[in-house]
Design a protein around this motif. Structure first.
Motif: not given
Length: 137
Positions: A17-21, A72-73, A120-127
């Protein structure tokens, strides 16, 4: 560290799934249909993408859900190919992974205490799983 941190397993990509640009969420299930190992907020897996590419991705779903993992990648066009290979995966493909393991452990706040999360950004994934754990506590 989990007993499963060095175990390599086959996973099937069940959703992309595309979750953001430039960012896709990949949902993975065990190829053998069994429950996946337990994990805790802050855990990640090593995704083995072929051609010698291995990349670590944070698990970003609910640790209590044992039938699938979600990562998420972020696409890195100037990178060394790991994110490009992950973005090229399609539902139904089999991929190998190791883990989970945690090097970013989270202790939920004590009852009545508050936690503040900054990401922020992709850094939110572990949070994301940490926020769920803090709310549950």
């Amino acid at each position: 560290m989990s007993f499963f941190s060095d175990v390599e397993r086959e996973l099937v990509l069940t959703a992309r799934t595309t979750v953001a640009e430039g960012i896709v969420a990949l949902e993975l299930t065990a190829a053998n249909g069994r429950p996946l190992p337990n994990w805790e907020p802050g855990s990640h897996i090593d995704l083995i993408l072929g051609s010698g590419l291995e990349r670590q991705y944070s698990l970003c779903a609910d640790p209590d859900v044992r039938d699938r993992w979600r990562i998420a990648v972020q696409r890195e066009d100037g990178g060394r190919g790991g994110s490009l290979a992950a973005h090229a995966l399609e539902p139904g493909q089999v991929v190998r992974a190791r883990g989970p393991r945690s090097t970013f452990a989270f202790a939920p706040p004590a009852s009545g205490e508050r936690a503040v999360f900054v990401a922020g950004g992709i850094g939110i994934t572990p949070i994301l799983p940490m926020v769920r754990a803090a709310r549950a506590s």
